[in-house]
Design an enzyme around this catalytic site. Structure first.
Site, mmCIF file in Angstrom:
data_model
loop_
_atom_site.group_PDB
_atom_site.id
_atom_site.type_symbol
_atom_site.label_atom_id
_atom_site.label_comp_id
_atom_site.label_asym_id
_atom_site.label_seq_id
_atom_site.Cartn_x
_atom_site.Cartn_y
_atom_site.Cartn_z
ATOM 1 N N HIS A 146 34.137 37.083 33.403
ATOM 2 C CA HIS A 146 34.095 35.683 33.837
ATOM 3 C C HIS A 146 35.185 35.407 34.880
ATOM 4 O O HIS A 146 34.913 34.843 35.945
ATOM 5 C CB HIS A 146 34.278 34.773 32.624
ATOM 6 C CG HIS A 146 34.198 33.310 32.926
ATOM 7 N ND1 HIS A 146 33.148 32.524 32.505
ATOM 8 C CD2 HIS A 146 35.036 32.480 33.602
ATOM 9 C CE1 HIS A 146 33.351 31.272 32.915
ATOM 10 N NE2 HIS A 146 34.489 31.224 33.576
ATOM 11 N N GLU A 147 36.403 35.836 34.588
ATOM 12 C CA GLU A 147 37.507 35.543 35.493
ATOM 13 C C GLU A 147 37.451 36.393 36.761
ATOM 14 O O GLU A 147 37.872 35.946 37.835
ATOM 15 C CB GLU A 147 38.840 35.720 34.769
ATOM 16 C CG GLU A 147 39.011 34.873 33.518
ATOM 17 C CD GLU A 147 38.751 33.385 33.734
ATOM 18 O OE1 GLU A 147 38.860 32.910 34.888
ATOM 19 O OE2 GLU A 147 38.421 32.698 32.749
ATOM 20 N N HIS A 188 35.401 34.558 39.270
ATOM 21 C CA HIS A 188 36.219 33.581 39.994
ATOM 22 C C HIS A 188 37.063 34.281 41.071
ATOM 23 O O HIS A 188 37.178 33.796 42.204
ATOM 24 C CB HIS A 188 37.147 32.843 39.033
ATOM 25 C CG HIS A 188 36.449 31.881 38.120
ATOM 26 N ND1 HIS A 188 35.429 31.055 38.534
ATOM 27 C CD2 HIS A 188 36.642 31.599 36.802
ATOM 28 C CE1 HIS A 188 35.017 30.311 37.529
ATOM 29 N NE2 HIS A 188 35.738 30.621 36.462
#
Length: 238
Positions: A117-118, A121
């Site tokens: 998920h990160e 980003h």
């Protein structure tokens, strides 16, 4: 429910989620017990290493970032820290660093999902020059992509949350998780956040870079990683 947060340089800390990551501000952070630091931090580092070496999601994203000129260094770009109990991790755009909440991540599958998920980003930060600070649509778009492509809304995870059973559930899950992430780091109304998510949803939901598809599970992510690694061979053989 643990929330994945995107963090950026704040005007006022309490408005941007930094209060949930106390070690981001050494002036305010008073530390934790030595036992916690050694036990949680070591386990976090081991799980992080395993995730970056074995997760097809993470491996693809790391390769894509390297190809985009943003090579990720484990010691520089990842930080295992104690966080508020409501969060699992965050991307700090001010330092280009991924925060992993060592006191809240206890299983390898959870670590794999947070890292993925990160990293999405971080990938967006690298390739799209996201304006995390002033443009809420940019923030919403990256949150939509991260929820869509990271297994956050996989069938197995949704079943474990007792959320399943209606048409277009995946889209609804992505929309809902993006909305919660925005509300966690911005002092805006739910109505305003919903409007922003709606405005960018279709475009960002259909942006599958660098996977080329929505990877529905580890096997599918493995195929996507294989295709990415072999992408230049086809053209070289023409």
């Amino acid at each position: 429910m643990l929330t994945f947060l995107t963090m950026e340089q704040p005007k006022q800390e309490e408005e941007y989620g930094y209060d949930l990551f106390p070690e981001r501000n050494s002036a305010k952070y008073k530390g934790r017990l030595t036992e916690s630091l050694f036990t949680f931090n070591h386990k976090c580092q081991v799980m992080l290493q395993f995730a970056t070496e074995t997760s097809p999601y993470a491996k693809l994203l790391l390769s894509a970032m390297k190809s985009s000129g943003c090579k990720v260094l484990k010691d520089r770009h990842f930080s295992c820290e104690d966080c508020d109990g409501s969060v699992s991790g965050g991307f700090d755009a001010a330092s280009s660093q991924i925060v992993l909440c060592q006191n809240n991540i206890h299983q390898q599958s959870h670590m794999n999902r947070v890292v993925t998920h990160e990293l999405i980003h971080a990938f967006d930060h690298c390739r799209a020059h996201v304006d995390w600070f002033d443009n809420l649509r940019h923030l919403a778009c990256s949150e939509i992509r991260a929820a869509n492509l990271s297994e956050d809304c996989s069938f197995s995870n949704e079943v474990s949350r007792f959320n399943f059973g209606f048409k277009q559930h995946h889209q609804a899950c992505v929309r809902g998780r993006a909305l919660r992430s925005i509300l966690a780091v911005r002092k805006i109304s739910r109505q305003e956040a919903e409007k922003i998510v709606d405005e960018v949803f279709d475009t960002c939901f259909n942006d599958h870079a660098p996977f080329g598809r929505i990877p529905h599970g580890k096997k599918d992510a493995g195929f996507a990683n294989r295709d990415y690694e072999n992408r230049d061979r086809y053209y070289a053989n023409l």
